[in-house]
Design an enzyme around this catalytic site. Structure first.
Site, PDB file in Angstrom:
ATOM      1  N   CYS A  61       0.828  -1.238  -0.152  1.00 47.87           N
ATOM      2  CA  CYS A  61       0.059  -0.103   0.138  1.00 47.87           C
ATOM      3  C   CYS A  61       0.721   1.316   0.013  1.00 47.87           C
ATOM      4  CB  CYS A  61      -0.895   0.029   1.464  1.00 47.87           C
ATOM      5  SG  CYS A  61      -1.869  -1.414   1.595  1.00 47.87           S
ATOM      6  N   HIS A  91      -9.392   3.490  -1.125  1.00 48.34           N
ATOM      7  CA  HIS A  91      -7.677   2.953  -0.997  1.00 48.34           C
ATOM      8  C   HIS A  91      -7.644   2.008  -2.243  1.00 48.34           C
ATOM      9  CE1 HIS A  91      -4.211   1.600   0.358  1.00 48.34           C
ATOM     10  NE2 HIS A  91      -4.648   0.490   1.109  1.00 48.34           N
TER      11      HIS A  91
END
Ligand SMILES: [Zn+2]
Lengths: 388, 128
Positions: A84, A334
């Site tokens: 991420c 996200h």
């Protein structure tokens, strides 16, 4: 040494676009960033691009040149993969390349296509950011890893699910006016507490959604910006990155993220700022507990004290140090590989006064981006300042 | 069950745990890890030797997982935990206990079980 300027930045709408290809998503963000910057495409020296699960989602590796092509560039193009924190790592290398004079203009960005594979396959893909042998094969999921951290935090410092719920409520409220956000819906503490459990003590509303989207920014040297009379007042004045054992089990504590703390120390020292100078931050709140750990890593709170920040209103848009004015990963969405640069886009807009939540920090000089990969085995931190 | 080549020292370690001869690798400074390891990430030592895994470990943190990956679909809900066995730490599924009864400090043994979903081997903790 020249602190890079943000000359233009853009994100696509974050949300469910299962039918849109990755190359189309990135082209939209990249071309918009180029258009806003006023920099001719021919001046771009390189593409630094973040992506995590492209092989699984689109059976597409080697995405650097593909994405350069999508925005009409034939330049050196490299994909960064740090889970991420992929595009946070891309930003860091772009900053370093501009500072050391190797490159004058860099396009930095990221993209993730996630909803086309369905929730189960996306859960599986996200899990491989953990240690495959000793975590994934033992039943670890990405939410479970953060649940283990939350349980450990509660045990070490105290805190409740209700404290965490306030983080989610705050970030949803912040996202209400963000046209690019995935979830623009007010929620209550009761709704968070009543939501189905994902991995105890974390429920559905403690978790960010699965998101498609892309982000991009044109970074230039200060000299280039001046020479071309660009409107680029925001500079990246500090960069930091640190790492940790990949598997949670191999760490000393599960209630802190030392890699983030290390990245913060490096970035603050690089910029010559400290926690007191920070006016607002975009932090990696993939789960509510992650925001708590992030604001402690940033030095805004002592270990064990960040848990009540949202409940006390200190990190809301009305508070002293607003956190995640965009809505954060929780409400903005996200798209893993796009997140680091999406944080950059938000911070630049807030500092320029063009973000819909900019009124929360009208005199802001310093914004910080905190981007974490996995359970923060990777972390990048960047400091942004207005340099008129 | 998934077919495929063995993953070296990882499968060797599972075999050993299965035979009740579990071990971990330790450096001269007492840092413990699961194999394969050629170097201690804490102190940089390359002098690693095998030590028998303690009979019992203590749950350090845990979570009841309701949304699993596809490979654990029929196992859910299950409790996942990290447990400390001396200086080494292991992640596994807790079986043989009600989820509400698993706490930090719960004493467990480690064994190799099967995933309900795929039949693949999985690390299992049992309260003892
Ligand atoms: Zn050692």
């Amino acid at each position: 040494m020249s602190d890079p300027r943000v000359a233009g930045a853009s994100v696509t709408s974050f949300g469910e676009h299962p039918e849109r290809t990755g190359r189309d998503l990135f082209a939209e963000a990249g071309l918009a960033a180029l258009d806003r910057s006023g920099v001719p495409a021919g001046d771009v020296d390189a593409l630094y691009y973040g992506n995590f699960m492209g092989e699984i989602a689109e059976h597409q590796g080697h995405q650097g040149p593909l994405m350069a092509e999508a925005v009409g560039l034939t330049v050196p193009a490299t994909r960064y993969e740090a889970a991420c924190a992929s595009s946070g790592a891309a930003v860091r290398d772009a900053v370093r390349a501009i500072r050391n004079g190797e490159q004058e203009v860099v396009l930095v960005g990221g993209m993730e296509r996630m909803t086309n594979v369905g929730t189960a396959a996306a859960t599986d893909a996200l899990a491989i950011a953990a240690d495959d042998l000793y975590e994934v094969r033992a039943g670890m999921t990405f939410p479970a890893a953060y649940a283990l951290m939350a349980r450990s935090y509660f045990d070490e410092y105290g805190g409740t699910r209700e404290d965490l719920a306030h983080v989610a409520v705050k970030n949803h409220e912040h996202a209400l006016v963000n046209d690019n956000a995935q979830l623009r819906k007010e929620i209550t503490v009761e709704e968070v507490l009543d939501a189905p459990m994902v991995a105890e003590p974390l429920g559905l509303y403690d978790a960010c959604p699965i998101t498609d989207g892309a982000s991009a920014a044109v970074l230039t040297s200060a000299e280039y910006a001046e020479r071309h009379d660009l409107d680029a007042p925001v500079a990246i004045t500090g960069t930091g990155q640190d790492g940790d054992n990949l598997a949670l089990q191999d760490r000393q504590s599960y209630a802190a993220t030392p890699a983030a703390a290390g990245a913060v120390a490096e970035a603050y020292a690089d910029a010559g700022v400290d926690a007191d100078d920070v006016d607002f931050a975009e932090v990696h709140d993939c789960f509510t507990i992650a925001e708590v750990l992030a604001i402690e890593s940033l030095g805004l709170y002592e270990p064990g004290e960040g848990i009540t920040a949202a409940r006390e209103g200190e990190t809301t848009r009305h508070g002293e140090t607003p956190i995640n004015l965009s809505g954060g990963l929780k409400a903005k969405g996200h798209p893993v590989g796009a997140t680091g640069v999406a944080q950059l886009v938000t911070i630049a807009k807030v500092l320029e006064g063009t973000h819909p939540r900019a009124e929360a920090v009208p005199a802001a000089d310093v914004g910080v981006a905190h981007n974490a990969g996995g359970t923060a085995a990777s972390a990048t931190v960047h400091v942004f300042e207005v340099k008129a | 069950m998934s077919e495929g080549v063995r993953d070296g020292e990882y499968d060797d370690w599972l075999d050993a745990v299965e035979d009740d001869e579990g071990y971990y690798v330790e450096c001269e400074n007492g840092h413990g890890w699961l194999p394969p390891r050629r170097v201690c990430p804490d102190c940089g030592s390359r002098e690693l030797h095998e030590e028998p895994l303690p009979e019992a470990g203590e749950v350090a943190t845990h979570s009841a997982v309701h949304v699993p990956t596809p490979q654990f679909e029929d196992d859910a809900p299950y409790v996942i935990a990290v447990a400390h066995f001396g200086p080494a730490s292991i992640t596994g599924m807790v079986r043989g206990a009600d989820p509400e009864d698993v706490e930090i400090g719960t004493v467990v043994g480690v064994e190799v079980g099967e995933r309900a979903t795929t039949g693949d081997r999985a690390v299992v903790f049992r309260p003892r």
